[in-house]
Write an enzyme that holds these catalytic residues in place. Structure first.
Site, mmCIF file in Angstrom:
data_model
loop_
_atom_site.group_PDB
_atom_site.id
_atom_site.type_symbol
_atom_site.label_atom_id
_atom_site.label_comp_id
_atom_site.label_asym_id
_atom_site.label_seq_id
_atom_site.Cartn_x
_atom_site.Cartn_y
_atom_site.Cartn_z
ATOM 1 N N SER A 1 -2.984 -3.703 -3.397
ATOM 2 C CA SER A 1 -2.454 -2.414 -2.943
ATOM 3 C C SER A 1 -3.569 -1.479 -2.498
ATOM 4 O O SER A 1 -4.579 -1.339 -3.168
ATOM 5 C CB SER A 1 -1.653 -1.746 -4.078
ATOM 6 O OG SER A 1 -1.067 -0.548 -3.632
ATOM 7 N N ASP B 1 -4.103 2.234 -2.226
ATOM 8 C CA ASP B 1 -3.522 3.503 -2.683
ATOM 9 C C ASP B 1 -4.484 4.617 -2.283
ATOM 10 O O ASP B 1 -5.484 4.878 -2.970
ATOM 11 C CB ASP B 1 -3.311 3.470 -4.193
ATOM 12 C CG ASP B 1 -2.554 2.215 -4.627
ATOM 13 O OD1 ASP B 1 -1.359 2.127 -4.337
ATOM 14 O OD2 ASP B 1 -3.179 1.332 -5.237
ATOM 15 N N SER C 1 0.830 -1.206 0.000
ATOM 16 C CA SER C 1 0.000 0.000 0.000
ATOM 17 C C SER C 1 0.856 1.244 0.000
ATOM 18 O O SER C 1 2.061 1.191 0.245
ATOM 19 C CB SER C 1 -0.910 0.014 1.238
ATOM 20 O OG SER C 1 -1.796 -1.081 1.231
#
Length: 351
Positions: A276, A278, A238
């Site tokens: 991830s 984000d 992340s």
């Protein structure tokens, strides 16, 4: 560990991102009133910590700031974004930590704000702490949840303008492009109507596949793969991107601005992988939002949207440089399972 003033940042390698000028520190703290503090936990089993972004010196519950958030890929456990999106305001500091410590840090932030409001003689019945996270379990024994209330309070006490970057606070155990990630920051200045405004970015980087890493278009990741450094083969992890500014923008304009952090992120090589998170959170210190019904109409100066593109550029440039600073400033860290992460060692070999 190197003193923060002696650590090399990406500009010390002759790499300057974009054309806009930076502020004094080239950090998010170039935005007046903004400070950052860390508490780092490092032991045989724990490589973790907490980082706190303090948006102003006054009680943020009494002096709420315009704020916005944006999620590119939602594989994350951030708290507090729902109310920010609904009301467009920030009423606490912003804390960063590891995935399994979000609840404990949230509780500590509640207690901190209760203390602040008690000191100011204001009853507090509801509060919306913003807590963001990255998963540092590759280097940190995350299930033991090492970050506690005292660490959060210590980070707040340590908040300053010239804060450290790299393997500190919430960035102690993070990895980026299969190398060492961490806390990084950068700023850009824009001039409008003869006045200088600042856009600052702070990241907690923990994302990316080694082969995809780029610096100014150079596929550095492929070169690193030829070295003995162990790569990351998937784009996971992340990144938290905190954007601050003193530009007089509405929460809608601010949301448009912080979206452009994605440009800086992608320019370093991220493809926003499945695993991830984000996430971007932004705030402006240009004015505070009314907390009482009187007056019924609050006069506010707002940026002319016809000149907002230079602000987009500032966010993108500062984000790209902040990510690179998070990696180059990071001391090598060896995790509890013997894994080691480093970019600075590879860069030193090349210079």
């Amino acid at each position: 560990m190197e003193n923060k003033r002696e650590k090399k940042r990406i500009r010390d390698y002759g790499i300057a991102i974009g054309s806009l000028p930076t502020g004094k520190w080239n950090k998010i703290s170039d935005v007046p009133g903004v400070t950052v503090g860390h508490c780092t936990i490092e032991s045989e089993t724990h490589q973790t910590g907490v980082t706190v972004v303090m948006p102003e010196k006054k009680n943020p519950y009494l002096y709420k700031l315009p704020a916005a958030s944006f999620v590119l890929n939602g594989f994350g456990k951030t708290q507090g974004l729902v109310q920010i999106d609904e009301l467009g305001s920030l009423e606490t500091p912003i804390a960063l930590t590891n995935t399994l410590n979000v609840g404990l840090v949230h509780d500590a932030m509640v207690e901190y704000m209760l203390g602040e409001c008690k000191r100011d003689g204001v009853p507090l019945y509801s509060i919306n702490p913003v807590v963001c996270e990255c998963n540092d379990s590759s280097l940190n024994k995350i299930e033991e949840r090492a970050v506690r209330k005292e660490h959060v309070f210590r980070a707040i006490e340590e908040a300053c303008e010239d804060f450290e970057e790299g393997s500190v606070g919430a960035g102690r155990g993070t990895s980026c492009y299969g190398l060492k990630g961490g806390i990084g920051s950068s700023s850009r200045q824009v001039e409008l109507d003869g006045k200088t405004y600042t856009v600052g970015v702070l990241v907690q980087s923990n994302h990316g596949k080694t082969a995809n890493m780029m610096i100014q278009g150079r596929m550095l990741g492929k070169e690193i793969l030829e070295s003995p450094i162990e790569p990351s083969v998937t784009d996971r992890g992340s990144i938290i991107m905190i954007i601050a500014t003193d530009l007089p923008v509405s929460d809608r304009q601010l949301r448009r601005m912080i979206k452009r952090a994605s440009v800086g992120l992608i320019r370093t090589g991220s493809f926003l992988g499945h695993g991830s998170g984000d996430i971007m959170v932004g705030f402006s210190t240009a004015y505070t939002l009314a907390t009482k019904a009187d007056p019924a109409v609050q006069p506010i100066s707002i940026l002319n949207e016809n000149v907002i593109e230079i602000c987009f550029d500032a966010v993108a440039q500062a984000t790209e440089e902040a990510i690179l600073n998070s990696m180059i400033c990071a001391d090598p860290v060896k995790g509890y399972r013997g894994e080691k992460r480093s970019l600075s060692e590879w860069m030193k070999q090349q210079s």
